[in-house]
Design a protein around this motif. Structure first.
Motif, PDB file in Angstrom:
ATOM      1  N   LEU A 207     -42.046 106.006  49.349  1.00 49.92           N
ATOM      2  CA  LEU A 207     -40.589 105.244  49.069  1.00 49.92           C
ATOM      3  C   LEU A 207     -40.141 105.262  47.428  1.00 49.92           C
ATOM      4  CD1 LEU A 207     -40.602 102.923  51.956  1.00 49.92           C
ATOM      5  CD2 LEU A 207     -39.413 105.085  51.785  1.00 49.92           C
ATOM      6  N   TRP A 208     -40.871 105.573  46.408  1.00 49.54           N
ATOM      7  CA  TRP A 208     -40.758 105.651  45.208  1.00 49.54           C
ATOM      8  C   TRP A 208     -41.120 106.879  44.439  1.00 49.54           C
ATOM      9  CZ3 TRP A 208     -42.741 101.460  47.714  1.00 49.54           C
ATOM     10  CH2 TRP A 208     -44.175 101.262  47.773  1.00 49.54           C
ATOM     11  N   GLN A 209     -40.494 107.189  43.215  1.00 49.94           N
ATOM     12  CA  GLN A 209     -40.383 108.386  42.564  1.00 49.94           C
ATOM     13  C   GLN A 209     -41.852 108.751  42.010  1.00 49.94           C
ATOM     14  OE1 GLN A 209     -38.693 111.133  42.664  1.00 49.94           O
ATOM     15  NE2 GLN A 209     -36.843 110.082  43.603  1.00 49.94           N
ATOM     16  N   GLU A 210     -42.432 107.604  41.724  1.00 45.81           N
ATOM     17  CA  GLU A 210     -43.811 107.704  41.032  1.00 45.81           C
ATOM     18  C   GLU A 210     -44.907 106.810  41.406  1.00 45.81           C
ATOM     19  OE1 GLU A 210     -43.364 109.370  36.589  1.00 45.81           O
ATOM     20  OE2 GLU A 210     -42.039 107.875  36.734  1.00 45.81           O
ATOM     21  N   GLU A 216     -51.944 102.197  41.605  1.00 47.89           N
ATOM     22  CA  GLU A 216     -50.839 102.355  42.353  1.00 47.89           C
ATOM     23  C   GLU A 216     -50.932 103.580  43.297  1.00 47.89           C
ATOM     24  OE1 GLU A 216     -45.993 102.546  41.384  1.00 47.89           O
ATOM     25  OE2 GLU A 216     -47.417 102.857  39.869  1.00 47.89           O
ATOM     26  N   THR A 220     -50.221 103.050  47.274  1.00 41.71           N
ATOM     27  CA  THR A 220     -49.347 103.638  47.876  1.00 41.71           C
ATOM     28  C   THR A 220     -49.822 104.416  49.040  1.00 41.71           C
ATOM     29  OG1 THR A 220     -48.086 103.531  45.862  1.00 41.71           O
ATOM     30  CG2 THR A 220     -47.303 105.263  47.634  1.00 41.71           C
ATOM     31  N   TYR A 224     -48.280 102.778  51.974  1.00 48.17           N
ATOM     32  CA  TYR A 224     -46.741 102.800  51.871  1.00 48.17           C
ATOM     33  C   TYR A 224     -46.142 104.166  52.102  1.00 48.17           C
ATOM     34  CZ  TYR A 224     -46.516  98.172  49.908  1.00 48.17           C
ATOM     35  OH  TYR A 224     -46.727  96.830  49.834  1.00 48.17           O
ATOM     36  N   VAL A 232     -38.362 109.825  49.223  1.00 48.04           N
ATOM     37  CA  VAL A 232     -37.424 110.168  48.162  1.00 48.04           C
ATOM     38  C   VAL A 232     -37.775 111.633  47.831  1.00 48.04           C
ATOM     39  CG1 VAL A 232     -36.895 107.952  47.423  1.00 48.04           C
ATOM     40  CG2 VAL A 232     -38.802 109.031  46.320  1.00 48.04           C
TER      41      VAL A 232
END
Length: 305
Positions: A207-210, A216, A220, A224, A232
């Motif tokens: 759900l996020w670009q990077e 992280e 993720t 996630y 995205v």
């Protein structure tokens, strides 16, 4: 009934992973089957965590009628030496036995994260060759996956180099969209891979670009992920799938979606999300849909994510 058969036909080649669903194995299998899937990616915990034992879990999978896409996951196998190598060989033999009992013909092996493993690609190749030879009597193929936080192999391009060095007939790759997106590996390098050596493609988005740091990426990846079409990175996922199809890949696509929210939701709801994602890929991206009654298309019945 005709509609159900059409959905099942459109979902041919797509499956989902048990890790996405909460509850007992039998409930997970039923939810997948009711959503229209014909296959399931299984993990070792599905078997050893079954209250009646791992053989009972095997029987539950067989009764479900779902084909086993593959079995996961053998970790940190390559690059070890001495007693550590011997230990991992024993683990691999047990994993292969369970994989064979499930009638799965693919065992997933992830690139090593161990600080005790050698970073010599030739040693890694020798170890993977040995693993593949252990799998030969079972009729099992080894799909090697480059984790985006792997110590030496963190991209599919490097994983392919090690597979080529190993030069084994039943050793190939697992391509995972999450790790490609997280590592930002260019997709054009896929063209350098023999499509017959791609044994499995795992799909997910986030759900996020990077995911900038290793920590992280791991967080993720394990909590996630979402289904293709929900995150995205829709465009690169579409591009990846189309490249693979043009290359001649005709193997399975499995949704490997670790998501803390999904394991708090009713199983049928999550399985339907997976079904919607698969129908979107089959119908809108790959144009594989089957006609429904009254010439309706699948996307008019199941909206794209």
């Amino acid at each position: 009934m005709t509609h159900r058969r059409s959905v099942q036909e459109a979902l041919r080649g797509f499956g989902m992973d048990t890790i996405t669903l909460a509850g007992p194995l039998e409930a997970k299998l039923e939810a997948m089957q009711q959503a229209g899937f014909g296959q399931v990616m299984l993990k070792a915990n599905d078997l050893v965590g079954h209250p009646q034992g791992w053989k009972a879990a095997v029987h539950a999978v067989r009764r479900s009628g779902l084909r086993g896409t593959g079995f996961q996951v053998l970790r940190d196998f390559e690059g070890l030496s001495g007693h550590l190598h011997d230990y991992k060989v024993d683990i691999a033999k047990t994993m292969l036995e369970m994989c064979a009992e499930l009638a799965c013909d693919v065992l997933l092996a992830c690139s090593s994260t161990s600080i005790h493993a050698s970073q010599d690609p030739d040693q890694m190749a020798r170890d993977l060759h040995k693993l593949s030879m252990l799998a030969v009597p079972f009729g099992i193929r080894i799909a090697y996956e480059g984790l985006s936080w792997g110590r030496s192999v963190s991209e599919y391009t490097t994983a392919w180099d090690v597979v080529c060095r190993a030069d084994s007939p039943n050793l190939g790759l697992c391509i995972d969209s999450f790790h490609i997106l997280a590592a930002k590996t260019p997709l054009d390098a896929l063209a350098d891979i023999d499509p017959d050596k791609i044994y499995l493609v795992q799909l997910s988005d986030f759900l996020w670009q990077e995911a900038r740091t290793m920590e992280e990426r791991i967080a993720t990846a394990r909590t996630y992920r979402v289904f293709p079409g929900e995150g995205v990175h829709t465009d690169p996922i579409i591009e990846m799938v189309l490249i693979l199809e043009r290359m001649g890949y005709r193997g399975d696509y499995s949704f490997e979606v670790f998501n803390d929210d999904f394991v708090q939701m009713p199983l049928p709801m999550v399985a339907q999300r997976a079904c919607n994602s698969a129908l979107w890929l089959a119908d809108d991206v790959l144009r594989r849909s089957m006609p429904l009654p009254n010439q309706l298309k699948l996307r008019s019945v199941h909206s794209a994510p």
